[in-house]
Design a protein around this motif. Structure first.
Motif, PDB file in Angstrom:
ATOM      1  N   GLY A  30       0.841  -1.305   0.004  1.00 15.91           N
ATOM      2  CA  GLY A  30      -0.040   0.001   0.023  1.00 15.91           C
ATOM      3  C   GLY A  30       0.843   1.096   0.177  1.00 15.91           C
ATOM      4  N   TRP A  31       2.005   1.245   0.838  1.00 13.19           N
ATOM      5  CA  TRP A  31       2.891   2.516   1.078  1.00 13.19           C
ATOM      6  C   TRP A  31       3.393   2.720  -0.519  1.00 13.19           C
ATOM      7  CZ3 TRP A  31       3.988   6.421   4.206  1.00 13.19           C
ATOM      8  CH2 TRP A  31       5.164   7.027   4.123  1.00 13.19           C
ATOM      9  N   CYS A  32       4.240   1.602  -1.218  1.00  9.87           N
ATOM     10  CA  CYS A  32       4.631   1.682  -2.333  1.00  9.87           C
ATOM     11  C   CYS A  32       3.785   2.076  -3.542  1.00  9.87           C
ATOM     12  CB  CYS A  32       5.321   0.435  -2.627  1.00  9.87           C
ATOM     13  SG  CYS A  32       6.798  -0.184  -1.789  1.00  9.87           S
ATOM     14  N   ALA A  33       2.403   1.619  -3.425  1.00  9.13           N
ATOM     15  CA  ALA A  33       1.582   1.850  -4.554  1.00  9.13           C
ATOM     16  C   ALA A  33       1.134   3.247  -4.295  1.00  9.13           C
ATOM     17  CB  ALA A  33       0.425   1.137  -4.463  1.00  9.13           C
ATOM     18  N   PHE A  34       0.999   3.852  -3.004  1.00  9.90           N
ATOM     19  CA  PHE A  34       0.844   5.382  -2.816  1.00  9.90           C
ATOM     20  C   PHE A  34       1.906   6.230  -3.395  1.00  9.90           C
ATOM     21  CE2 PHE A  34       1.301   9.072  -0.156  1.00  9.90           C
ATOM     22  CZ  PHE A  34       0.107   9.900  -0.554  1.00  9.90           C
ATOM     23  N   ILE A  35       3.003   5.970  -2.833  1.00 10.45           N
ATOM     24  CA  ILE A  35       4.318   6.703  -3.361  1.00 10.45           C
ATOM     25  C   ILE A  35       4.633   6.700  -4.890  1.00 10.45           C
ATOM     26  CG2 ILE A  35       6.813   7.092  -3.028  1.00 10.45           C
ATOM     27  CD1 ILE A  35       5.192   7.951  -0.624  1.00 10.45           C
ATOM     28  N   LEU A  36       4.386   5.601  -5.361  1.00  7.54           N
ATOM     29  CA  LEU A  36       4.509   5.380  -6.969  1.00  7.54           C
ATOM     30  C   LEU A  36       3.501   6.056  -7.744  1.00  7.54           C
ATOM     31  CD1 LEU A  36       5.969   1.926  -7.171  1.00  7.54           C
ATOM     32  CD2 LEU A  36       7.369   3.861  -7.190  1.00  7.54           C
ATOM     33  N   GLY A  37       2.320   5.963  -7.187  1.00  4.92           N
ATOM     34  CA  GLY A  37       1.084   6.644  -7.872  1.00  4.92           C
ATOM     35  C   GLY A  37       1.241   7.919  -7.778  1.00  4.92           C
ATOM     36  N   ALA A  38       1.507   8.703  -6.427  1.00  4.59           N
ATOM     37  CA  ALA A  38       1.837  10.227  -6.130  1.00  4.59           C
ATOM     38  C   ALA A  38       3.066  10.588  -7.188  1.00  4.59           C
ATOM     39  CB  ALA A  38       2.077  10.246  -4.632  1.00  4.59           C
ATOM     40  N   LEU A  39       4.130   9.934  -7.237  1.00  2.00           N
ATOM     41  CA  LEU A  39       4.947  10.368  -8.269  1.00  2.00           C
ATOM     42  C   LEU A  39       4.747  10.260  -9.571  1.00  2.00           C
ATOM     43  CD1 LEU A  39       8.510  10.886  -8.385  1.00  2.00           C
ATOM     44  CD2 LEU A  39       8.578   8.183  -8.537  1.00  2.00           C
ATOM     45  N   GLU A  40       4.012   9.609 -10.031  1.00  2.00           N
ATOM     46  CA  GLU A  40       3.584   9.506 -11.539  1.00  2.00           C
ATOM     47  C   GLU A  40       2.589  10.599 -11.765  1.00  2.00           C
ATOM     48  OE1 GLU A  40       4.869   7.717 -13.857  1.00  2.00           O
ATOM     49  OE2 GLU A  40       6.165   6.873 -12.488  1.00  2.00           O
ATOM     50  N   LEU A  41       1.897  10.989 -10.712  1.00  2.00           N
ATOM     51  CA  LEU A  41       0.699  12.056 -10.773  1.00  2.00           C
ATOM     52  C   LEU A  41       1.293  13.463 -10.742  1.00  2.00           C
ATOM     53  CD1 LEU A  41      -2.200  13.009 -10.949  1.00  2.00           C
ATOM     54  CD2 LEU A  41      -2.255  13.118  -8.453  1.00  2.00           C
ATOM     55  N   VAL A  42       2.495  13.395  -9.924  1.00  2.00           N
ATOM     56  CA  VAL A  42       3.157  14.685  -9.968  1.00  2.00           C
ATOM     57  C   VAL A  42       4.040  15.018 -11.427  1.00  2.00           C
ATOM     58  CG1 VAL A  42       5.067  16.263  -8.840  1.00  2.00           C
ATOM     59  CG2 VAL A  42       3.371  14.868  -7.671  1.00  2.00           C
ATOM     60  N   SER A  43       4.542  13.825 -12.041  1.00  2.00           N
ATOM     61  CA  SER A  43       5.505  13.900 -13.050  1.00  2.00           C
ATOM     62  C   SER A  43       4.474  14.222 -14.250  1.00  2.00           C
ATOM     63  CB  SER A  43       6.041  12.650 -13.328  1.00  2.00           C
ATOM     64  OG  SER A  43       6.866  12.240 -12.320  1.00  2.00           O
ATOM     65  N   PHE A  44       3.449  13.519 -14.348  1.00  2.00           N
ATOM     66  CA  PHE A  44       2.381  13.873 -15.326  1.00  2.00           C
ATOM     67  C   PHE A  44       1.826  15.266 -15.145  1.00  2.00           C
ATOM     68  CE2 PHE A  44      -2.427  14.217 -16.517  1.00  2.00           C
ATOM     69  CZ  PHE A  44      -2.317  13.864 -17.808  1.00  2.00           C
ATOM     70  N   LEU A  45       1.591  15.879 -14.032  1.00  2.00           N
ATOM     71  CA  LEU A  45       0.943  17.305 -13.829  1.00  2.00           C
ATOM     72  C   LEU A  45       2.090  18.058 -14.243  1.00  2.00           C
ATOM     73  CD1 LEU A  45      -1.390  17.114 -10.915  1.00  2.00           C
ATOM     74  CD2 LEU A  45      -2.160  17.078 -13.155  1.00  2.00           C
TER      75      LEU A  45
END
Length: 281
Positions: A30-45
């Motif tokens: 869960g922690w890894c999914a949250f961090i990786l998801g946030a990383l991809e979202l910030v990169s995309f935005l």
């Protein structure tokens, strides 16, 4: 009273969450999914929003673009992204336990946010700049940093930014923690100031956005005071002269050490720079 109990319960819950040795495999995922998801979202935005609001022409490409990523590139990128999960946990654990960092929202103020944020970037580059310079030592360069410089005209943002040797990435990431510790300790010792946790979040978030933008063609400059930060400074390092502009965020240390090279405004100086880049390689 009930509000205080809820805040206390939340604090205990958060502190317990940070103890990895007590995690189940579901919590780890869960922690890894949250961090990786946030990383991809910030990169995309970062890419989408900058493309929409940018009014300046793109920075010209002055070197060879790495059009396709190889197996080694993808392996390094994947490893470095997953390493971010561990780094963010260490960061959260440190911020929670540090006596120099305040979590109470009511204690947030302009001084407790702006001053630590600025100092963190300056302190970060105080150590990162000579480290980056050392990676360009002829005997060291082929083993670590040369991989990153296969890309002479970065354009993919975060993907090109994290396409580095794992040793370089880990050193650069945990240098944020070193800069945070040094800054918060110094400000507390000198002024009795506690850095607010929002400044910590902004340091990591703004740093990630700036590092990503440094590896794009967007001509982004810091508002009002463009000398503080420009994407073009890092593009000089990639496309014109690898022996200049080693800072990640603010160029003050390059100026101090005499390693700063301004972006060439004329076509002639750009061609000369490209010639120097080929000789340096």
């Amino acid at each position: 009273m009930d509000a205080l109990l809820l805040r206390a319960a939340g604090a205990v819950s958060f502190a317990t969450t940070l103890h990895v040795d007590a995690w189940s495999w579901q919590q780890t995922i869960g922690w890894c999914a949250f961090i990786l998801g946030a990383l991809e979202l910030v990169s995309f935005l970062t890419m989408v929003v900058t493309a929409r609001i940018s009014r300046r022409p793109p920075i010209l490409r002055r070197g060879r673009h790495l059009d396709s990523l190889g197996v080694k590139d993808r392996a390094f990128i994947a490893f470095n992204k997953f390493t971010t999960c561990l780094f963010t946990h260490h960061l959260a654990y440190y911020a929670w336990h540090s006596e120099h960092i305040a979590w109470d929202l009511s204690s947030a103020s302009l001084p407790s946010l702006a001053l630590p944020l600025l100092c963190c970037f300056v302190v970060y580059d105080a150590t990162y700049t000579p480290f980056h310079k050392a990676l360009h030592i002829r005997a060291v360069y082929p083993w670590i940093h040369k991989h990153h410089h296969k890309q002479h005209a970065p354009s993919r943002g975060n993907t090109d930014a994290v396409n580095v040797h794992p040793f370089e990435f880990v050193s650069g990431e945990w240098n944020h923690l070193l800069a945070l510790h040094a800054t918060t300790s110094l400000l507390h010792a000198l002024f009795g100031m506690r850095t607010h946790v929002l400044a910590v979040v902004l340091f990591i978030l703004c740093g990630g956005v700036a590092a990503s933008l440094n590896h794009t063609r967007f001509d982004v400059r810091f508002p009002l005071f463009p000398a503080i930060y420009q994407v073009r400074y890092h593009d000089v390092h990639h496309g014109l002269n690898v022996n200049r502009n080693f800072c990640q965020y603010v160029p003050c240390w390059d100026w101090l050490w005499g390693w700063f090279l301004p972006y060439p405004e004329t076509l002639k100086s750009r061609r000369e720079g490209s010639s120097n880049q080929k000789k340096a390689q």
